[in-house]
Design an enzyme around this catalytic site. Structure first.
Site, PDB file in Angstrom:
ATOM      1  N   SER A  17       0.901  -1.207   0.067  1.00  0.00           N
ATOM      2  CA  SER A  17       0.135   0.069   0.084  1.00  0.00           C
ATOM      3  C   SER A  17       0.902   1.188  -0.281  1.00  0.00           C
ATOM      4  O   SER A  17       0.627   2.090  -0.702  1.00  0.00           O
ATOM      5  CB  SER A  17      -0.817  -0.017   0.985  1.00  0.00           C
ATOM      6  OG  SER A  17      -1.790  -1.200   1.005  1.00  0.00           O
ATOM      7  N   GLY A  18       1.736   1.690   0.873  1.00  0.00           N
ATOM      8  CA  GLY A  18       2.645   2.539   1.022  1.00  0.00           C
ATOM      9  C   GLY A  18       3.501   2.723  -0.260  1.00  0.00           C
ATOM     10  O   GLY A  18       3.771   3.886  -0.855  1.00  0.00           O
ATOM     11  N   CYS A  45      -2.181  -5.890   2.551  1.00  0.00           N
ATOM     12  CA  CYS A  45      -3.368  -5.627   2.402  1.00  0.00           C
ATOM     13  C   CYS A  45      -4.419  -6.451   1.454  1.00  0.00           C
ATOM     14  O   CYS A  45      -5.316  -6.878   1.609  1.00  0.00           O
ATOM     15  CB  CYS A  45      -3.702  -4.213   2.561  1.00  0.00           C
ATOM     16  SG  CYS A  45      -5.391  -3.500   2.400  1.00  0.00           S
ATOM     17  N   CYS A  50      -6.130  -7.352   4.460  1.00  0.00           N
ATOM     18  CA  CYS A  50      -7.529  -6.754   4.848  1.00  0.00           C
ATOM     19  C   CYS A  50      -8.621  -7.064   3.720  1.00  0.00           C
ATOM     20  O   CYS A  50      -9.776  -7.401   3.988  1.00  0.00           O
ATOM     21  CB  CYS A  50      -7.413  -5.308   4.390  1.00  0.00           C
ATOM     22  SG  CYS A  50      -5.865  -4.407   5.136  1.00  0.00           S
ATOM     23  N   LYS A  53      -9.689 -10.786   3.502  1.00  0.00           N
ATOM     24  CA  LYS A  53     -10.251 -11.208   4.994  1.00  0.00           C
ATOM     25  C   LYS A  53     -11.764 -10.633   5.009  1.00  0.00           C
ATOM     26  O   LYS A  53     -12.558 -11.369   5.378  1.00  0.00           O
ATOM     27  CB  LYS A  53      -9.489 -10.660   6.148  1.00  0.00           C
ATOM     28  CG  LYS A  53     -10.116 -10.613   7.478  1.00  0.00           C
ATOM     29  CD  LYS A  53     -10.923  -9.319   7.693  1.00  0.00           C
ATOM     30  CE  LYS A  53     -10.430  -8.258   7.281  1.00  0.00           C
ATOM     31  NZ  LYS A  53      -9.517  -7.384   8.325  1.00  0.00           N
ATOM     32  N   TYR A 180      -6.460  -8.472  16.635  1.00  0.00           N
ATOM     33  CA  TYR A 180      -7.093  -8.377  15.645  1.00  0.00           C
ATOM     34  C   TYR A 180      -7.569  -9.442  14.587  1.00  0.00           C
ATOM     35  O   TYR A 180      -8.685  -9.765  14.298  1.00  0.00           O
ATOM     36  CB  TYR A 180      -6.455  -7.204  14.243  1.00  0.00           C
ATOM     37  CG  TYR A 180      -6.426  -5.719  14.791  1.00  0.00           C
ATOM     38  CD1 TYR A 180      -7.551  -4.844  13.996  1.00  0.00           C
ATOM     39  CD2 TYR A 180      -5.692  -5.296  15.828  1.00  0.00           C
ATOM     40  CE1 TYR A 180      -7.422  -3.434  14.340  1.00  0.00           C
ATOM     41  CE2 TYR A 180      -5.985  -3.567  15.957  1.00  0.00           C
ATOM     42  CZ  TYR A 180      -6.625  -2.937  15.475  1.00  0.00           C
ATOM     43  OH  TYR A 180      -6.719  -1.550  15.628  1.00  0.00           O
ATOM     44  N   ILE A 181      -6.306  -9.972  14.226  1.00  0.00           N
ATOM     45  CA  ILE A 181      -6.345 -11.316  13.110  1.00  0.00           C
ATOM     46  C   ILE A 181      -7.135 -12.288  13.783  1.00  0.00           C
ATOM     47  O   ILE A 181      -7.952 -13.105  13.460  1.00  0.00           O
ATOM     48  CB  ILE A 181      -5.254 -11.663  12.639  1.00  0.00           C
ATOM     49  CG1 ILE A 181      -4.363 -10.498  11.893  1.00  0.00           C
ATOM     50  CG2 ILE A 181      -4.789 -12.891  11.892  1.00  0.00           C
ATOM     51  CD1 ILE A 181      -2.999 -10.618  11.492  1.00  0.00           C
ATOM     52  N   GLU A 184     -10.954 -11.514  14.153  1.00  0.00           N
ATOM     53  CA  GLU A 184     -11.621 -11.703  12.816  1.00  0.00           C
ATOM     54  C   GLU A 184     -11.666 -13.001  12.325  1.00  0.00           C
ATOM     55  O   GLU A 184     -12.647 -13.572  11.929  1.00  0.00           O
ATOM     56  CB  GLU A 184     -10.851 -10.793  12.014  1.00  0.00           C
ATOM     57  CG  GLU A 184     -10.912  -9.046  12.300  1.00  0.00           C
ATOM     58  CD  GLU A 184     -10.353  -8.345  11.397  1.00  0.00           C
ATOM     59  OE1 GLU A 184      -9.401  -8.712  10.634  1.00  0.00           O
ATOM     60  OE2 GLU A 184     -10.410  -7.022  11.394  1.00  0.00           O
ATOM     61  N   ARG A 201      -1.960 -15.353  25.523  1.00  0.00           N
ATOM     62  CA  ARG A 201      -1.096 -15.480  26.929  1.00  0.00           C
ATOM     63  C   ARG A 201      -1.479 -14.860  27.880  1.00  0.00           C
ATOM     64  O   ARG A 201      -1.165 -14.922  29.087  1.00  0.00           O
ATOM     65  CB  ARG A 201       0.256 -15.013  26.335  1.00  0.00           C
ATOM     66  CG  ARG A 201       0.288 -13.487  25.640  1.00  0.00           C
ATOM     67  CD  ARG A 201       1.399 -12.973  25.236  1.00  0.00           C
ATOM     68  NE  ARG A 201       1.621 -11.584  24.994  1.00  0.00           N
ATOM     69  CZ  ARG A 201       2.098 -10.849  24.646  1.00  0.00           C
ATOM     70  NH1 ARG A 201       3.784 -11.487  24.471  1.00  0.00           N
ATOM     71  NH2 ARG A 201       2.079  -9.513  24.034  1.00  0.00           N
ATOM     72  N   ARG A 207      -6.563  -5.684  23.308  1.00  0.00           N
ATOM     73  CA  ARG A 207      -5.853  -4.908  24.180  1.00  0.00           C
ATOM     74  C   ARG A 207      -5.722  -3.544  23.382  1.00  0.00           C
ATOM     75  O   ARG A 207      -5.501  -3.617  22.061  1.00  0.00           O
ATOM     76  CB  ARG A 207      -4.421  -5.163  24.433  1.00  0.00           C
ATOM     77  CG  ARG A 207      -3.547  -4.341  25.176  1.00  0.00           C
ATOM     78  CD  ARG A 207      -2.011  -4.943  25.365  1.00  0.00           C
ATOM     79  NE  ARG A 207      -1.993  -6.457  25.850  1.00  0.00           N
ATOM     80  CZ  ARG A 207      -2.358  -6.763  27.052  1.00  0.00           C
ATOM     81  NH1 ARG A 207      -2.374  -5.699  28.133  1.00  0.00           N
ATOM     82  NH2 ARG A 207      -1.937  -7.832  27.366  1.00  0.00           N
ATOM     83  N   GLY A 266       0.508 -11.083  16.428  1.00  0.00           N
ATOM     84  CA  GLY A 266       1.359  -9.718  16.010  1.00  0.00           C
ATOM     85  C   GLY A 266       2.143  -9.797  14.787  1.00  0.00           C
ATOM     86  O   GLY A 266       2.575 -11.004  14.198  1.00  0.00           O
ATOM     87  N   ALA A 345     -11.163  -0.484  13.277  1.00  0.00           N
ATOM     88  CA  ALA A 345     -12.038  -1.284  13.332  1.00  0.00           C
ATOM     89  C   ALA A 345     -11.605  -2.682  13.533  1.00  0.00           C
ATOM     90  O   ALA A 345     -10.605  -3.093  12.921  1.00  0.00           O
ATOM     91  CB  ALA A 345     -13.022  -1.251  12.183  1.00  0.00           C
ATOM     92  N   HIS A 440     -34.009   8.102  11.241  1.00  0.00           N
ATOM     93  CA  HIS A 440     -34.779   6.970  11.821  1.00  0.00           C
ATOM     94  C   HIS A 440     -35.690   6.156  10.630  1.00  0.00           C
ATOM     95  O   HIS A 440     -36.158   6.581  10.001  1.00  0.00           O
ATOM     96  CB  HIS A 440     -36.063   7.468  12.929  1.00  0.00           C
ATOM     97  CG  HIS A 440     -36.777   6.588  13.504  1.00  0.00           C
ATOM     98  ND1 HIS A 440     -36.249   5.640  14.690  1.00  0.00           N
ATOM     99  CD2 HIS A 440     -38.001   6.099  13.466  1.00  0.00           C
ATOM    100  CE1 HIS A 440     -36.890   4.975  15.317  1.00  0.00           C
ATOM    101  NE2 HIS A 440     -37.973   5.048  14.419  1.00  0.00           N
ATOM    102  N   GLU A 445     -28.641   6.495  14.582  1.00  0.00           N
ATOM    103  CA  GLU A 445     -29.349   7.608  15.157  1.00  0.00           C
ATOM    104  C   GLU A 445     -28.841   7.599  16.554  1.00  0.00           C
ATOM    105  O   GLU A 445     -28.986   8.658  17.357  1.00  0.00           O
ATOM    106  CB  GLU A 445     -30.799   7.435  14.706  1.00  0.00           C
ATOM    107  CG  GLU A 445     -31.440   6.270  15.571  1.00  0.00           C
ATOM    108  CD  GLU A 445     -32.977   6.149  15.391  1.00  0.00           C
ATOM    109  OE1 GLU A 445     -33.485   7.303  15.529  1.00  0.00           O
ATOM    110  OE2 GLU A 445     -33.422   5.274  15.046  1.00  0.00           O
TER     111      GLU A 445
END
Ligand code: NDP
Length: 451
Positions: A17-18, A45, A50, A53, A180-181, A184, A201, A207, A266, A345, A440, A445
C-alpha cells in the site's frame, strides 16, 4: 529533479500500500521511479490481509442472513457451504486486484522488478539477479511479517499468510492470540461452522480497545460458541498420525485438539536481510526502521513508510505516509500527517470500531470527562430473535463539551464510525451531536440520542 548521475530518482523496495502510492505519486511529479517486489504487487492488505479477509467476513455472514431469512418469508430449504468455492472466488479477486495495482504502476511508467532488492549503500541496491541499481532516493516500504513465537511444533501451525489457502474448512480451529487477526478469523470460522478456541497468553482480548466493548464482544462470541483460554501460553503442538493437532497449553492437564492452529501473535517489521546496515540505518527495539516526521531514516537519502516503521500498522496510514513522502520529496509540497484521531475497526462478528482514547485513557489524559452510552438491541436482532445488543459510547471533555472519542460494537459499526469520526476529528461538541436530527430508523441515530 532528474539526476543523470543515478539510474532512477526513486527506488522503492516493496510494492504494498505505501510503496505503490509513493511510486505513483512520485512518478506523477516527474520522477523516474522503479519498484522491487519479491512476492506480489499489492502487498499484505491486498494479497493476504484486509481485502481477502473482508471477503471471507462477507462470505461467512451469510450463515446468519440465511438463518434470519425465514422470518422474512423466505423458504430456505437446505443450506450447505463449500469452502473451496469461497476460497477460490476470494483468490480470484486477489488476482484481479494484483493486476489492477500492476497496471497502475505501468500507467505511471514505474518500472517493476519482481525480485528481492537489498540495500548496498546510501544510493544503491542489488537485485536478486545480481544487477546493481543506483537511485537518488530509496524508499523502504517492506511492511511487516507475522510473528511465530518459539514453541515445539510451531511448524505444524499456520499464520495469516497461509489461512487464505486452506484446502478444506477445518472442523476444529485453535487460534493463538486475541488481537485483530485472531478475533476476525475466530468470527469467520465460527460463522462457517468450525469449532473455535481462542487462546491468549494474557487475560484479555483486543488490548487497546475500550474495555466495555471488549467485554461485550467476549460475551456475544462466547454465546455464539467460541471458547476462550486466557493466561495460557502455548507449550507445544504435537501432530498425531491422523493429522490431528494436540495443542498443549502451559499449566493445563489436557491438550486442546485441532485440525488447524492459526497463530496471530502480532506482526514484526520486515527488516531482516535488507542490508540496512550498509547504509547505517538505525533500527528500534522491535527491528523497526526509525524515521523522523518526514519519514527520513538516519541515512538522509533513504526513507521508510508503513508497517516497517512500526508506528501505526494500518493500511490507510501507510498510504498517507507514502503520499506525504512523495509529495514532499518530489512535489515540494509539505503535508503533515496527523496521527491523532485515527479510526480503526475489528471485523469480528459483531464488528467493533473506535476513534479517540478509551474511557480509561481519556480519564488520565483529561481528568474530567463525561461518558454517554447507548446499549440497544438492533431492530434486526429483535426481529431475528437474537439477544445480542449493540453498545455505543461517547466520551466528552467535561470542560469544553468536545467529543473526544466514540466506541461502538454492533452491526455495521465500522461503516457508521468512519462517518462519525469526521465529526470527532473536526472537534464537534456533544451539543452539536444533539442538535442533529436523528435519521430513523437506523442504528446510527443512537449517536445523536445518547444520554
Ligand atoms: P495484535 O497486536 O492485534 O494482537 C496480537 C495478539 O497476540 C495479542 O492478543 C497478544 O497478546 C498476543 N501475542 C503477542 N505476542 C505474543 C507472543 N510472543 N506469544 C503469544 N502471544 C502473543 O496482532 P495481530 O497479529 O492480530 O495483527 C497484527 C496487526 O495487523 C495489528 O496490530 C493491526 O495493526 C493489523 N491488522 C489490522 C486489522 C484491521 O484494521 N481490521 C486486521 C488485521 C490486522 P496480549 O496483547 O493480550 O498480551
Amino acid at each position: 529533479m532528474a539526476d543523470a548521475q543515478f539510474d532512477y530518482d526513486l527506488f522503492v523496495i516493496g510494492a504494498g500500500s505505501g510503496g505503490v502510492r509513493a511510486s505513483r505519486i512520485a512518478a506523477g511529479h516527474g520522477a523516474r521511479v522503479a519498484v522491487a517486489e519479491e512476492y506480489r504487487v499489492g502487498g499484505t492488505c491486498v494479497i493476504r490481509g484486509c481485502v481477502p479477509k473482508k471477503l471471507l467476513v462477507y462470505g461467512s455472514h451469510f450463515a446468519e442472513e440465511l438463518q434470519d431469512a425465514a422470518n422474512y418469508g423466505w423458504t430456505v430449504e437446505k443450506t450447505t457451504f463449500d469452502w473451496p468455492t469461497l476460497r477460490d472466488a476470494v483468490l480470484r479477486d486477489v488476482d484481479r486486484l494484483n493486476v489492477a495495482y500492476t497496471s497502475t504502476l505501468e500507467t505511471h511508467h514505474v518500472e517493476r522488478f519482481l525480485e528481492r532488492a537489498v540495500i548496498i549503500g546510501p544510493n544503491s541496491v542489488r537485485l536478486a539477479s545480481g544487477r546493481e541499481i543506483t537511485a537518488k532516493v530509496i524508499l523502504v516500504a517492506t511492511g511487516a511479517w507475522p510473528v511465530m513465537p518459539e514453541f515445539a511444533g510451531a511448524e505444524h501451525c499456520i499464520t495469516s499468510n497461509e489461512v487464505f489457502h486452506l484446502e478444506q474448512l477445518p472442523r476444529r480451529v485453535v487460534i493463538s492470540g486475541a488481537g485483530y487477526i485472531a478475533m476476525e478469523f475466530a468470527g469467520i470460522f465460527n460463522a462457517l461452522g468450525s469449532h473455535v478456541t481462542v487462546v491468549n497468553r494474557s487475560e484479555t482480548l483486543l488490548r487497546g480497545y475500550d474495555q466495555a466493548l471488549r467485554d461485550r464482544l467476549l460475551q456475544i462470541t462466547m454465546a455464539r460458541g467460541i471458547q476462550y483460554r486466557f493466561n495460557c501460553p502455548f507449550e507445544k503442538v504435537v501432530k498425531r498420525e491422523d493429522n490431528t493437532l494436540e495443542v498443549w497449553l502451559k499449566g493445563q492437564p489436557d491438550p486442546v485438539l485441532a485440525d488447524q492452529v492459526l497463530v496471530a501473535a502480532g506482526r514484526n517489521p520486515n527488516t531482516a536481510g535488507l542490508g540496512l546496515e550498509n547504509a547505517g540505518i538505525v533500527l528500534g527495539e522491535r527491528g523497526e526502521i526509525v524515521v523522523d516526521d518526514h519519514a527520513q531514516t538516519s541515512c538522509p537519502s533513504i526513507y521508510a513508510v508503513g508497517d516497517v516503521t512500526d508506528r501505526v500498522q494500518l493500511t490507510p496510514v501507510a498510504i498517507r505516509e507514502g503520499q506525504a513522502f512523495a509529495d514532499r520529496v518530489f512535489g515540494g509540497k509539505h503535508v503533515a500527517i496527523d496521527y491523532s484521531c485515527i479510526p480503526s475497526a475489528v471485523f469480528s462478528q459483531p464488528p467493533l470500531a473506535g476513534v479517540g482514547p478509551t474511557e480509561g485513557e481519556a480519564r488520565s489524559q483529561y481528568g474530567s470527562i463525561k461518558v454517554y452510552s447507548s446499549d440497544f438491541r438492533p431492530m434486526k436482532n429483535v426481529f431475528g430473535h437474537r439477544p445480542e445488543r449493540g453498545l455505543y459510547k461517547m466520551i466528552v471533555d467535561a470542560a469544553t463539551d468536545k467529543v473526544l472519542a466514540l466506541h461502538m460494537i454492533g452491526p455495521d459499526a465500522p461503516e457508521i464510525l468512519q462517518a462519525a469520526a469526521i465529526a470527532v476529528k473536526a472537534g464537534l461538541t456533544k451539543a452539536d451531536f444533539d442538535a442533529t436530527v436523528a435519521l430513523h430508523p437506523s442504528m446510527a441515530e443512537e449517536l445523536v440520542l445518547m444520554k
